[in-house]
Motif scaffolding. Structure first.
Motif, PDB file in Angstrom:
ATOM      1  N   UNK A   1       0.822  -1.213   0.000  1.00 29.62           N
ATOM      2  CA  UNK A   1       0.000   0.000   0.000  1.00 29.62           C
ATOM      3  C   UNK A   1       0.853   1.260   0.000  1.00 29.62           C
ATOM      4  N   UNK A   2       2.121   1.098   0.339  1.00 26.52           N
ATOM      5  CA  UNK A   2       3.044   2.225   0.388  1.00 26.52           C
ATOM      6  C   UNK A   2       3.731   2.367  -0.970  1.00 26.52           C
ATOM      7  N   UNK A   3       3.510   3.460  -1.691  1.00 27.13           N
ATOM      8  CA  UNK A   3       4.122   3.604  -3.019  1.00 27.13           C
ATOM      9  C   UNK A   3       5.644   3.666  -2.986  1.00 27.13           C
ATOM     10  N   UNK A   4       6.211   3.925  -1.805  1.00 27.54           N
ATOM     11  CA  UNK A   4       7.672   3.995  -1.683  1.00 27.54           C
ATOM     12  C   UNK A   4       8.275   2.674  -1.211  1.00 27.54           C
TER      13      UNK A   4
ATOM     14  N   UNK B   1      12.181   1.959  -0.181  1.00 23.12           N
ATOM     15  CA  UNK B   1      12.558   1.678   1.209  1.00 23.12           C
ATOM     16  C   UNK B   1      13.375   0.395   1.279  1.00 23.12           C
ATOM     17  N   UNK B   2      12.954  -0.625   0.538  1.00 24.26           N
ATOM     18  CA  UNK B   2      13.697  -1.888   0.520  1.00 24.26           C
ATOM     19  C   UNK B   2      15.097  -1.670  -0.034  1.00 24.26           C
ATOM     20  N   UNK B   3      15.192  -0.982  -1.166  1.00 22.98           N
ATOM     21  CA  UNK B   3      16.501  -0.757  -1.791  1.00 22.98           C
ATOM     22  C   UNK B   3      17.434   0.053  -0.900  1.00 22.98           C
ATOM     23  N   UNK B   4      16.892   1.051  -0.214  1.00 30.51           N
ATOM     24  CA  UNK B   4      17.721   1.983   0.545  1.00 30.51           C
ATOM     25  C   UNK B   4      18.080   1.483   1.938  1.00 30.51           C
ATOM     26  N   UNK B   5      17.275   0.578   2.504  1.00 31.58           N
ATOM     27  CA  UNK B   5      17.450   0.225   3.907  1.00 31.58           C
ATOM     28  C   UNK B   5      17.745  -1.249   4.177  1.00 31.58           C
TER      29      UNK B   5
ATOM     30  N   UNK C   1       5.937  -0.466 -13.967  1.00 33.02           N
ATOM     31  CA  UNK C   1       6.979   0.034 -13.062  1.00 33.02           C
ATOM     32  C   UNK C   1       7.095  -0.824 -11.806  1.00 33.02           C
ATOM     33  N   UNK C   2       8.343  -1.117 -11.448  1.00 31.69           N
ATOM     34  CA  UNK C   2       8.617  -1.907 -10.257  1.00 31.69           C
ATOM     35  C   UNK C   2       8.630  -3.401 -10.476  1.00 31.69           C
ATOM     36  N   UNK C   3       8.376  -3.852 -11.700  1.00 28.98           N
ATOM     37  CA  UNK C   3       8.381  -5.293 -11.968  1.00 28.98           C
ATOM     38  C   UNK C   3       9.737  -5.760 -12.487  1.00 28.98           C
ATOM     39  N   UNK C   4       9.975  -7.057 -12.330  1.00 29.56           N
ATOM     40  CA  UNK C   4      11.234  -7.679 -12.743  1.00 29.56           C
ATOM     41  C   UNK C   4      10.923  -8.919 -13.571  1.00 29.56           C
ATOM     42  N   UNK C   5      11.337  -8.972 -14.834  1.00 25.54           N
ATOM     43  CA  UNK C   5      11.205 -10.233 -15.552  1.00 25.54           C
ATOM     44  C   UNK C   5      12.123 -11.292 -14.929  1.00 25.54           C
TER      45      UNK C   5
END
Length: 223
Positions: free
Chosen positions: A5-8, A12-16, A83-87
């Protein structure tokens, strides 16, 4: 709490967070087969990948039928990325299939994809590295997948390098490797991982000040 539900969430995962702490938390919860084997490596150790799996299942082929488009489902998957998806491209263990290169990286990045994960091979690596697009792979070769492998299904559960990946699963990759987080435990894993990172920061600070490892471990239980 970080969740979808959090668009960030992915930022947050990448940065923390990082793959090692996520692996530790999954171990604690009894999910001990979520890390990709060591042969799956990033093209660029400096990049972090986090996103949601869009799966493609390959099979080995040895010819191209007359009039066939051997890239049909591969193209459909890439063109449908959000956006945000990974093949996540499951190629098996033959070592013949190189599904990923510069042009697919360009198309995926333009659609906001977070990276690519494959247990197959990649090519055009200098160009991909110059794009700073995260790609995790099982090897590098100049091979075209045409006549060697083709996508037979998309958006289905697959095994990639021996790890079960469902469409939509959270995939995180960094210099230590790749971890796949099942949806059923995603929120709990992320919450525990953030707490563990906080504890690790406290542990690191105490060790830097000269505290004994045994004493710090006794206080925090983190190693």
């Amino acid at each position: 709490m970080i969740n979808r539900d959090n668009p960030d969430m992915l930022n947050i995962v990448r940065d923390n967070l990082y793959v090692a702490v996520l692996s530790d938390v999954l171990d604690e919860l009894g999910y001990r087969r979520q890390a990709m084997p060591p042969r799956i490596r990033p093209l660029d150790d400096a990049l972090v990948m986090a996103g949601f799996a869009r799966t493609g299942l390959y099979r080995d082929v040895y010819q191209v039928a007359e009039g066939e488009n051997p890239y049909e489902l591969e193209i459909a998957l890439i063109d449908d990325l959000r956006p945000g998806e990974i093949p996540v491209l499951a190629c098996g263990a033959s070592g013949r299939i190189a599904p990923w290169g510069e042009l697919l990286s360009t198309a995926a990045r333009a659609r906001g994809a977070s990276g690519c994960l494959t247990d197959g091979l990649v090519r055009d690596v200098k160009a991909i590295r110059a794009m700073h697009f995260p790609v995790f792979h099982a090897g590098i070769a100049p091979l075209d997948s045409k006549g060697r492998g083709k996508v037979v299904e998309i958006d289905v559960p697959v095994e990639c390098a021996g790890v079960y990946v469902e469409p939509g699963a959270l995939v995180v990759g960094d210099a230590d490797g790749v971890i796949v987080i099942p949806r059923a435990v995603e929120n709990e894993v992320l919450s525990r991982a953030l707490s563990k990172v906080s504890g690790e920061n406290d542990t690191r600070s105490e060790l830097e000040r000269g505290a004994k490892l045994a004493d710090v471990f006794a206080r925090h239980g983190i190693l």
